[in-house]
Design an enzyme around this catalytic site. Structure first.
Site, PDB file in Angstrom:
ATOM      1  N   LEU A  35       0.830  -1.215   0.000  1.00 59.61           N
ATOM      2  CA  LEU A  35       0.000   0.000   0.000  1.00 59.61           C
ATOM      3  C   LEU A  35       0.861   1.260   0.000  1.00 59.61           C
ATOM      4  O   LEU A  35       0.667   2.164   0.818  1.00 59.61           O
ATOM      5  CB  LEU A  35      -0.981   0.004   1.174  1.00 59.61           C
ATOM      6  CG  LEU A  35      -2.016  -1.132   1.173  1.00 59.61           C
ATOM      7  CD1 LEU A  35      -2.942  -0.997   2.370  1.00 59.61           C
ATOM      8  CD2 LEU A  35      -2.825  -1.143  -0.128  1.00 59.61           C
ATOM      9  N   ALA A  83       5.532  -3.432  -8.061  1.00 61.42           N
ATOM     10  CA  ALA A  83       6.627  -2.670  -8.667  1.00 61.42           C
ATOM     11  C   ALA A  83       6.355  -1.185  -8.528  1.00 61.42           C
ATOM     12  O   ALA A  83       5.206  -0.739  -8.518  1.00 61.42           O
ATOM     13  CB  ALA A  83       6.771  -3.019 -10.151  1.00 61.42           C
ATOM     14  N   THR A 100      12.801  -2.098  -4.835  1.00 59.37           N
ATOM     15  CA  THR A 100      11.550  -2.847  -4.976  1.00 59.37           C
ATOM     16  C   THR A 100      11.575  -3.757  -6.196  1.00 59.37           C
ATOM     17  O   THR A 100      11.281  -4.956  -6.111  1.00 59.37           O
ATOM     18  CB  THR A 100      10.353  -1.893  -5.059  1.00 59.37           C
ATOM     19  OG1 THR A 100      10.258  -1.151  -3.845  1.00 59.37           O
ATOM     20  CG2 THR A 100       9.055  -2.665  -5.284  1.00 59.37           C
ATOM     21  N   THR A 125       7.418  -5.102 -18.698  1.00 61.81           N
ATOM     22  CA  THR A 125       6.943  -3.985 -19.514  1.00 61.81           C
ATOM     23  C   THR A 125       7.689  -3.926 -20.831  1.00 61.81           C
ATOM     24  O   THR A 125       8.863  -4.336 -20.923  1.00 61.81           O
ATOM     25  CB  THR A 125       7.139  -2.651 -18.757  1.00 61.81           C
ATOM     26  OG1 THR A 125       6.877  -1.552 -19.640  1.00 61.81           O
ATOM     27  CG2 THR A 125       8.572  -2.516 -18.243  1.00 61.81           C
ATOM     28  N   ASP A 126       7.042  -3.378 -21.852  1.00 61.38           N
ATOM     29  CA  ASP A 126       7.720  -3.188 -23.133  1.00 61.38           C
ATOM     30  C   ASP A 126       8.792  -2.098 -23.053  1.00 61.38           C
ATOM     31  O   ASP A 126       9.639  -1.985 -23.950  1.00 61.38           O
ATOM     32  CB  ASP A 126       6.718  -2.858 -24.236  1.00 61.38           C
ATOM     33  CG  ASP A 126       5.904  -1.596 -23.993  1.00 61.38           C
ATOM     34  OD1 ASP A 126       6.049  -0.969 -22.920  1.00 61.38           O
ATOM     35  OD2 ASP A 126       5.101  -1.227 -24.872  1.00 61.38           O
ATOM     36  N   GLU A 127       8.802  -1.328 -21.966  1.00 57.56           N
ATOM     37  CA  GLU A 127       9.792  -0.260 -21.842  1.00 57.56           C
ATOM     38  C   GLU A 127      11.218  -0.790 -21.703  1.00 57.56           C
ATOM     39  O   GLU A 127      12.172  -0.039 -21.884  1.00 57.56           O
ATOM     40  CB  GLU A 127       9.433   0.663 -20.676  1.00 57.56           C
ATOM     41  CG  GLU A 127       8.145   1.434 -20.916  1.00 57.56           C
ATOM     42  CD  GLU A 127       7.901   2.524 -19.887  1.00 57.56           C
ATOM     43  OE1 GLU A 127       8.846   3.258 -19.564  1.00 57.56           O
ATOM     44  OE2 GLU A 127       6.758   2.618 -19.400  1.00 57.56           O
ATOM     45  N   TYR A 153      13.373   3.513 -14.175  1.00 56.81           N
ATOM     46  CA  TYR A 153      12.279   2.539 -14.067  1.00 56.81           C
ATOM     47  C   TYR A 153      12.491   1.362 -15.003  1.00 56.81           C
ATOM     48  O   TYR A 153      12.496   0.199 -14.583  1.00 56.81           O
ATOM     49  CB  TYR A 153      10.937   3.207 -14.361  1.00 56.81           C
ATOM     50  CG  TYR A 153       9.855   2.210 -14.717  1.00 56.81           C
ATOM     51  CD1 TYR A 153       9.457   1.235 -13.809  1.00 56.81           C
ATOM     52  CD2 TYR A 153       9.247   2.224 -15.980  1.00 56.81           C
ATOM     53  CE1 TYR A 153       8.478   0.294 -14.142  1.00 56.81           C
ATOM     54  CE2 TYR A 153       8.273   1.293 -16.317  1.00 56.81           C
ATOM     55  CZ  TYR A 153       7.905   0.332 -15.401  1.00 56.81           C
ATOM     56  OH  TYR A 153       6.952  -0.592 -15.732  1.00 56.81           O
ATOM     57  N   SER A 154      12.666   1.643 -16.298  1.00 57.44           N
ATOM     58  CA  SER A 154      12.798   0.546 -17.251  1.00 57.44           C
ATOM     59  C   SER A 154      14.068  -0.252 -17.012  1.00 57.44           C
ATOM     60  O   SER A 154      14.090  -1.474 -17.203  1.00 57.44           O
ATOM     61  CB  SER A 154      12.751   1.068 -18.684  1.00 57.44           C
ATOM     62  OG  SER A 154      13.763   2.024 -18.932  1.00 57.44           O
ATOM     63  N   LYS A 157      13.304  -2.741 -14.265  1.00 56.67           N
ATOM     64  CA  LYS A 157      12.490  -3.856 -14.739  1.00 56.67           C
ATOM     65  C   LYS A 157      13.303  -4.801 -15.614  1.00 56.67           C
ATOM     66  O   LYS A 157      13.144  -6.027 -15.545  1.00 56.67           O
ATOM     67  CB  LYS A 157      11.274  -3.331 -15.509  1.00 56.67           C
ATOM     68  CG  LYS A 157      10.263  -2.588 -14.659  1.00 56.67           C
ATOM     69  CD  LYS A 157       9.613  -3.487 -13.613  1.00 56.67           C
ATOM     70  CE  LYS A 157       8.648  -4.473 -14.211  1.00 56.67           C
ATOM     71  NZ  LYS A 157       7.926  -5.258 -13.154  1.00 56.67           N
ATOM     72  N   LEU A 193      -1.564   8.736 -17.862  1.00 54.68           N
ATOM     73  CA  LEU A 193      -2.101   9.649 -18.868  1.00 54.68           C
ATOM     74  C   LEU A 193      -3.625   9.652 -18.951  1.00 54.68           C
ATOM     75  O   LEU A 193      -4.266  10.706 -18.790  1.00 54.68           O
ATOM     76  CB  LEU A 193      -1.517   9.299 -20.247  1.00 54.68           C
ATOM     77  CG  LEU A 193      -2.065  10.145 -21.408  1.00 54.68           C
ATOM     78  CD1 LEU A 193      -1.619  11.592 -21.290  1.00 54.68           C
ATOM     79  CD2 LEU A 193      -1.639   9.550 -22.752  1.00 54.68           C
ATOM     80  N   VAL A 209       0.382  18.070 -21.423  1.00 56.92           N
ATOM     81  CA  VAL A 209       0.871  17.139 -22.439  1.00 56.92           C
ATOM     82  C   VAL A 209       2.353  17.403 -22.661  1.00 56.92           C
ATOM     83  O   VAL A 209       2.762  18.544 -22.919  1.00 56.92           O
ATOM     84  CB  VAL A 209       0.101  17.309 -23.768  1.00 56.92           C
ATOM     85  CG1 VAL A 209       0.704  16.437 -24.860  1.00 56.92           C
ATOM     86  CG2 VAL A 209      -1.373  16.983 -23.566  1.00 56.92           C
ATOM     87  N   ASP A 275       9.144  18.585 -22.149  1.00 58.91           N
ATOM     88  CA  ASP A 275       9.160  17.143 -22.343  1.00 58.91           C
ATOM     89  C   ASP A 275       9.894  16.429 -21.218  1.00 58.91           C
ATOM     90  O   ASP A 275      10.781  16.996 -20.575  1.00 58.91           O
ATOM     91  CB  ASP A 275       9.825  16.809 -23.679  1.00 58.91           C
ATOM     92  CG  ASP A 275       9.311  15.501 -24.270  1.00 58.91           C
ATOM     93  OD1 ASP A 275       8.530  14.814 -23.592  1.00 58.91           O
ATOM     94  OD2 ASP A 275       9.690  15.188 -25.417  1.00 58.91           O
TER      95      ASP A 275
END
Length: 339
Positions: A35, A83, A100, A125-127, A153-154, A157, A193, A209, A275
């Site tokens: 949590l 994750a 984690t 993930t695909d990342e 992050y990627s 993973k 998003l 955006v 960005d």
């Protein structure tokens, strides 16, 4: 069967629990979740007191606690959704992602080895593949695409995936991995998003955006993802990696404009912001392997899925409005404070 679902109070994990209870009501499910900010126990409120379901507040990095749980419950299958998953947060604070996503996965696999589970499934993930150029729509990620990460992050993973494959080869752990494209649907935390744009639009707030919104993502309706994982658990080969994609490529800006149209909100709410660092341009998955071996195909087109998703958020303000205000974090205390 007894299935341990880690991260089950999160978006995809919660949907997976509901899918399993609907399609395999004879199975017992234990939900383990620490949590953190994105875990919301109210997601599971309809089943918290039902038979064959147990919720345990626990961090997957807690080796003693995880071993104690395995000793008590003896799960047959472990599905690891737990994750840290938000790219922006990983850029600001990488350490928790490494702890984690890598070390937590190791603890779970050590427990699986010790207590002899039938299958450990890692949700990835695909990342981990990096990104694809916008001017090459013929290119797709396959299971053989080299790992080429862009964010902490990627990278975390990808490291976990490599560790899972190492445990399979070195120790014979019966493990599988799935790498999915961007999910959307009910119960998604409103920092992502689609739910962010829905919540902000309903409150007439700016719709931020990144850049010009030209980044392309392959969108997968969450129930289709859950069905794919269920098939992998039943029929997937130990040691195999399966890509799960939706065949629904969309530019971010087009999604935001579509949400405005569906909600009757003006596009003037759209605000372009600086960005993201290292922002991947395009993700696109080729799910031919899982279709060929397991017969899976996505069933929900984006035009239908986004309408269902918007409708869900309109009908479930009581779920997401407390998240926006922060009140949701008191739910656990209300549910378990006196127990």
């Amino acid at each position: 069967m007894t299935i341990l679902v880690t991260g089950g109070a999160g978006f995809i994990g919660g949907n997976f629990i509901y899918y399993e209870r609907k399609h395999h009501p004879e199975d017992s499910i234990i939900c383990l979740d620490s949590l953190t900010y994105a875990g919301n126990l109210s997601t599971l409120s309809p089943i918290l007191d039902q038979p064959n379901f147990r919720f345990v507040k626990l961090d997957i990095r807690d080796r003693a606690g995880v071993y104690q749980l395995f000793e008590a419950e003896r799960p047959d299958i472990v599905v690891n959704f737990a994750a840290e998953s938000h790219v922006d947060r990983s850029i600001e604070s990488p350490e928790i992602f490494l702890q984690t996503n890598i070390l937590g996965t190791q603890v779970l696999m050590d427990a699986c080895r010790k207590y002899g589970v039938q299958r450990f499934h890692q949700v990835s993930t695909d990342e981990v593949y990096g990104d694809l150029p916008l001017d090459r729509p013929d290119l797709f990620f396959t299971e053989e695409t080299p790992l080429h990460t862009s964010s902490p992050y990627s990278a975390s993973k990808a490291a976990a995936d490599l560790l899972v494959m190492a445990y399979h080869r070195t120790y014979g752990l019966p493990a599988t991995i799935s790498r999915c494209s961007n999910n959307y649907g009910p119960y998604q935390f409103p920092e992502k998003l689609i739910p962010l744009m829905i919540a902000n639009a309903l409150n007439d707030k700016p719709l931020p955006v990144y850049g010009q919104g030209l980044n392309v993502r392959d969108w997968l309706y969450v129930e289709d993802h859950c069905k794919a994982i269920d098939l992998i658990l039943q029929k997937g080969r130990a040691g195999a990696i399966y890509n799960i994609g939706g065949h629904n490529e969309m530019k971010n800006i087009d999604i935001v404009k579509l949400i405005c149209k569906e909600l009757g909100k003006p596009e003037s709410l759209i605000t372009y912001v600086a960005d993201r660092k290292g922002h991947d341009m395009r993700y696109a998955i080729d799910p031919a392997k899982i279709h060929r071996e397991l017969g899976w195909l996505p069933e929900t087109g984006f035009s239908d899925g986004i309408v269902k998703t918007i409708g869900w958020y309109l009908d479930h303000r009581s779920w997401w409005e407390p998240i926006v205000t922060g009140e949701y974090r008191n739910y656990y205390k209300r549910m378990y404070g006196g127990r």
